[in-house]
Scaffold this active site. Structure first.
Site, PDB file in Angstrom:
ATOM      1  N   ASP A   8      52.950   7.375  46.761  1.00  0.00           N
ATOM      2  CA  ASP A   8      52.492   8.417  45.721  1.00  0.00           C
ATOM      3  C   ASP A   8      52.286   7.536  44.502  1.00  0.00           C
ATOM      4  O   ASP A   8      52.866   7.003  43.980  1.00  0.00           O
ATOM      5  CB  ASP A   8      54.018   8.912  45.413  1.00  0.00           C
ATOM      6  CG  ASP A   8      54.456   9.870  46.328  1.00  0.00           C
ATOM      7  OD1 ASP A   8      54.697   9.280  47.470  1.00  0.00           O
ATOM      8  OD2 ASP A   8      54.835  10.855  46.790  1.00  0.00           O
ATOM      9  N   GLU A  39      49.061  12.830  45.075  1.00  0.00           N
ATOM     10  CA  GLU A  39      50.383  14.293  44.572  1.00  0.00           C
ATOM     11  C   GLU A  39      50.206  14.008  43.323  1.00  0.00           C
ATOM     12  O   GLU A  39      50.600  14.846  42.805  1.00  0.00           O
ATOM     13  CB  GLU A  39      51.310  15.099  45.765  1.00  0.00           C
ATOM     14  CG  GLU A  39      51.758  14.138  45.539  1.00  0.00           C
ATOM     15  CD  GLU A  39      54.149  14.987  45.593  1.00  0.00           C
ATOM     16  OE1 GLU A  39      53.364  16.074  46.090  1.00  0.00           O
ATOM     17  OE2 GLU A  39      54.409  14.395  45.164  1.00  0.00           O
ATOM     18  N   ASN A  40      50.713  13.178  42.647  1.00  0.00           N
ATOM     19  CA  ASN A  40      51.185  12.836  41.671  1.00  0.00           C
ATOM     20  C   ASN A  40      50.532  12.018  40.653  1.00  0.00           C
ATOM     21  O   ASN A  40      50.617  11.580  39.646  1.00  0.00           O
ATOM     22  CB  ASN A  40      52.792  11.982  41.575  1.00  0.00           C
ATOM     23  CG  ASN A  40      53.895  12.878  42.133  1.00  0.00           C
ATOM     24  OD1 ASN A  40      54.646  11.967  43.499  1.00  0.00           O
ATOM     25  ND2 ASN A  40      53.932  14.220  42.099  1.00  0.00           N
ATOM     26  N   ASN A  67      54.383  17.944  47.833  1.00  0.00           N
ATOM     27  CA  ASN A  67      54.585  19.866  46.747  1.00  0.00           C
ATOM     28  C   ASN A  67      53.670  20.146  45.386  1.00  0.00           C
ATOM     29  O   ASN A  67      53.845  20.720  44.986  1.00  0.00           O
ATOM     30  CB  ASN A  67      56.351  19.419  46.715  1.00  0.00           C
ATOM     31  CG  ASN A  67      57.064  18.797  46.043  1.00  0.00           C
ATOM     32  OD1 ASN A  67      56.131  17.077  46.534  1.00  0.00           O
ATOM     33  ND2 ASN A  67      57.040  18.500  44.913  1.00  0.00           N
ATOM     34  N   HIS A  68      53.549  18.980  45.553  1.00  0.00           N
ATOM     35  CA  HIS A  68      52.838  18.730  43.673  1.00  0.00           C
ATOM     36  C   HIS A  68      51.047  19.207  43.550  1.00  0.00           C
ATOM     37  O   HIS A  68      50.208  19.754  42.797  1.00  0.00           O
ATOM     38  CB  HIS A  68      52.660  17.444  43.369  1.00  0.00           C
ATOM     39  CG  HIS A  68      53.650  18.117  41.972  1.00  0.00           C
ATOM     40  ND1 HIS A  68      54.197  18.872  41.627  1.00  0.00           N
ATOM     41  CD2 HIS A  68      55.003  17.263  42.571  1.00  0.00           C
ATOM     42  CE1 HIS A  68      55.431  18.391  41.156  1.00  0.00           C
ATOM     43  NE2 HIS A  68      56.422  17.294  41.798  1.00  0.00           N
ATOM     44  N   HIS A 153      56.561  14.232  54.356  1.00  0.00           N
ATOM     45  CA  HIS A 153      56.867  14.698  52.485  1.00  0.00           C
ATOM     46  C   HIS A 153      58.069  15.416  52.508  1.00  0.00           C
ATOM     47  O   HIS A 153      58.517  16.504  52.310  1.00  0.00           O
ATOM     48  CB  HIS A 153      55.436  15.141  51.200  1.00  0.00           C
ATOM     49  CG  HIS A 153      55.651  14.466  50.047  1.00  0.00           C
ATOM     50  ND1 HIS A 153      55.395  13.858  49.772  1.00  0.00           N
ATOM     51  CD2 HIS A 153      56.084  16.001  49.296  1.00  0.00           C
ATOM     52  CE1 HIS A 153      54.897  13.788  48.272  1.00  0.00           C
ATOM     53  NE2 HIS A 153      55.402  14.950  47.954  1.00  0.00           N
ATOM     54  N   HIS A 178      57.692  11.267  49.166  1.00  0.00           N
ATOM     55  CA  HIS A 178      58.281  12.178  48.214  1.00  0.00           C
ATOM     56  C   HIS A 178      59.434  11.518  47.155  1.00  0.00           C
ATOM     57  O   HIS A 178      59.425  11.991  45.800  1.00  0.00           O
ATOM     58  CB  HIS A 178      58.692  13.514  48.895  1.00  0.00           C
ATOM     59  CG  HIS A 178      59.273  14.321  47.735  1.00  0.00           C
ATOM     60  ND1 HIS A 178      58.363  15.353  46.783  1.00  0.00           N
ATOM     61  CD2 HIS A 178      60.854  15.171  47.590  1.00  0.00           C
ATOM     62  CE1 HIS A 178      59.477  16.287  46.257  1.00  0.00           C
ATOM     63  NE2 HIS A 178      60.530  15.693  46.994  1.00  0.00           N
ATOM     64  N   HIS A 180      59.619   8.397  45.997  1.00  0.00           N
ATOM     65  CA  HIS A 180      59.701   7.544  45.284  1.00  0.00           C
ATOM     66  C   HIS A 180      60.439   5.953  44.983  1.00  0.00           C
ATOM     67  O   HIS A 180      59.958   5.764  44.311  1.00  0.00           O
ATOM     68  CB  HIS A 180      59.291   7.733  43.794  1.00  0.00           C
ATOM     69  CG  HIS A 180      58.321   8.704  43.607  1.00  0.00           C
ATOM     70  ND1 HIS A 180      58.945   9.970  42.468  1.00  0.00           N
ATOM     71  CD2 HIS A 180      57.582  10.268  44.414  1.00  0.00           C
ATOM     72  CE1 HIS A 180      57.371  10.836  42.196  1.00  0.00           C
ATOM     73  NE2 HIS A 180      56.906  10.304  43.778  1.00  0.00           N
TER      74      HIS A 180
END
Length: 272
Positions: A8, A39-40, A67-68, A153, A178, A180
């Site tokens: 991520d 995604e981040n 999810n983001h 994830h 996810h 991290h």
């Protein structure tokens, strides 16, 4: 086949570090294919079309999310025109985009990349196990494709590990994102699938999972809402995983963590 997957990307720090390091990493590892979790990447929440373009220009072949994925609304139409951008396959029917893609690799080879999202401690989703079974059914490993990468994830290591064993022998690699934080359990299962519970993030590790420390700490102590989380902006460590496979069977022959940066102990596979 040699595949590099970077975890991520969190905020500007993680994004810029990955973009800077990617050409060097790709050359050093002789990577045939590179996947990045984005995604981040946009301020810690979501991704934009412009960031996708920057990552592709740096040498990324496919971007997966999580999810983001919808946090920046302008990314929604981008999923309809960019087949190198994936979202979890177990979103409800009708969600934009796709959860699996199949891509050509030099040498007449093909790779399938799929992503599912866990359900433990996360939003309600369709079953990730049934979704990945359906997604991979059309692309048998060692026949239609020479490599299959599945990203899970998810929060729970138990759910990630269960998915790894569920797909053992049917996927080249099953790895988690996810949380991290890179885990130390990289291994090859008995059926030939490479596994790692979490490949870590590309971001500033002097943080709370990539976010500036003060607000997360305050919320844990006081249990009240406050300021918006903001990505930590110190020098980033780039984390990921490297997997090599046998083109005939599609099964993994090695898995190694990749960590480059100032905060964590560095590790880099030696590739001949």
């Amino acid at each position: 086949m040699k595949v590099l997957y970077l975890g991520d990307l969190v905020g500007r720090s993680g994004r810029e570090a990955a973009i800077k390091r990617l050409p060097e990493l790709r050359e050093r590892l002789k990577a045939d294919f590179v996947v990045v979790n984005g995604e981040n990447a946009a301020g810690g929440f979501g991704i934009t079309p412009a960031i996708c373009d920057d990552l592709f220009a740096a040498g990324t072949d496919v971007i997966v999310t999580g999810n983001h994925v919808w946090d920046n609304r302008d990314i929604l139409p981008h999923f309809q025109r960019e087949n190198r951008l994936l979202r979890p396959a177990n979103f409800p029917e009708g969600a934009p985009g796709r959860g699996i893609g199949v891509y050509d690799v030099p040498g007449g080879r093909r790779i399938a990349v799929a992503q599912v999202m866990g359900r433990i401690f996360m939003d309600a989703m369709d079953c990730p196990f049934r979704a990945v079974d359906k997604a991979l059914a059309a692309y048998p490993l060692g026949r239609t494709v020479q490599f299959t990468l599945v990203d899970v994830h998810a929060e729970a290591t138990s759910e990630k590990m269960a998915m790894g064993h569920h797909l053992d022998g049917r996927a080249t690699m099953v790895v988690g994102t996810h949380t991290h934080a890179p885990t130390a359990d990289h291994q090859i299962f008995s059926g030939g699938t490479a596994y790692m519970s979490d490949i870590g993030m590309c971001g500033d590790y002097d943080s709370v999972i990539g976010m500036q420390k003060a607000e997360p700490i305050r919320r844990f102590i006081h249990k009240t809402p406050g300021a918006r989380f903001a990505p930590a902006d110190g020098e980033a460590t780039v984390c990921g995983v490297f997997v090599e496979s046998d083109d005939k069977t599609g099964l993994a022959t090695r898995i190694d963590p990749v960590r480059v940066g100032p905060r964590l102990a560095e590790t880099m596979p030696e590739v001949v």
